[in-house]
Design an enzyme around this catalytic site. Sequence first.
Site, short mmCIF file in Angstrom:
data_model
loop_
_atom_site.label_atom_id
_atom_site.label_comp_id
_atom_site.label_asym_id
_atom_site.label_seq_id
_atom_site.Cartn_x
_atom_site.Cartn_y
_atom_site.Cartn_z
N SER A 137 15.63 23.25 17.24
CA SER A 137 15.27 21.84 17.46
C SER A 137 15.90 21.05 16.33
CB SER A 137 13.74 21.70 17.39
OG SER A 137 13.37 20.33 17.31
N TYR A 150 5.27 21.97 13.29
CA TYR A 150 6.41 22.31 14.16
C TYR A 150 7.70 22.37 13.34
CZ TYR A 150 9.54 21.93 18.23
OH TYR A 150 10.51 22.14 19.18
C1 8X3 Z 1 11.95 18.53 20.00
C2 8X3 Z 1 12.34 17.40 19.10
O1 8X3 Z 1 11.52 15.54 17.54
O2 8X3 Z 1 9.89 16.46 19.06
O3 8X3 Z 1 12.12 19.78 19.45
O4 8X3 Z 1 10.63 17.72 17.16
S1 8X3 Z 1 11.02 16.79 18.18
#
Ligand code: 8X3
Length: 252
Positions: A137, A150
């Site tokens: 990502s 994340y």
């Molecule tokens: C997806 C992009 O900006 O939501 O992986 O992390 S974000």
Amino acid sequence: MKDLKPPRAVVTGASSGIGAATVRRLRAEGWDVVAVARRTYRLAALARETGAEAFRADLTVADDVARLAAHVRATGGLTALVNNAGGALGLDRVEDGDLDGWRAMFELNVLGTLRTTQALLPILREHGGGDVLVVTSTAAHAPYEGGAGYVGAKHAERMLTTTLRLELVGEPIRVIEIAPGNVATDEFALVRFHGDAERAAKVYQGYQPLVAEDIADAITWALTRPEHVNIDLMIVRPRAQASNTSIARTGV
Ligand code: 8X3
């Protein structure tokens, strides 16, 4: 030389979004595909539509991944592993972060990719080499407010990927990272916001986000380069997105 004709891929997270689009695209290009996910009803429909093989597995469960590896070995081997399964939970400031959510993100994005790669790498070697591709990502490359769980998991997944490339140099195995920015899929934002559809829709309002097929296109392109060419990293964003926090929106 890779010895499988047609080539054969395992695609994880295949029941929706980028994974499902990648299964469709690779099948259209003549690949054999093992589509892996937890939800059998979705996999079955995708298999019927595309001719891919459906395999139910939860990548956070060691026995499931061992079963997957045994199945892939017994049914023809492997040319490319597409580690796509992953996801975000929550958008909370560090001081409010939910430990269970962080744990789940590390389990799936980091340890799921590690476990699957460990199990399938020997099968690539048995067939003269191949590709380990990891869908990370743009969150693997820079932070944003509320993203730390994340962002941390994706940074770890990226480091797994770059370290693996160093460790395998000299072997006929390519290690490829594809890092998508904002991709409007049915589920990524919906899962992140625990089913809050209104909040999820806002992520993609006022600009043209990427669609899953854009990333399937990048994945397929990277996998089909001549064998001496390794696409180390491809960052793919919508034109309207200059960074994780800079998006040109209109009308909102
Ligand atoms: C997806 C992009 O900006 O939501 O992986 O992390 S974000």
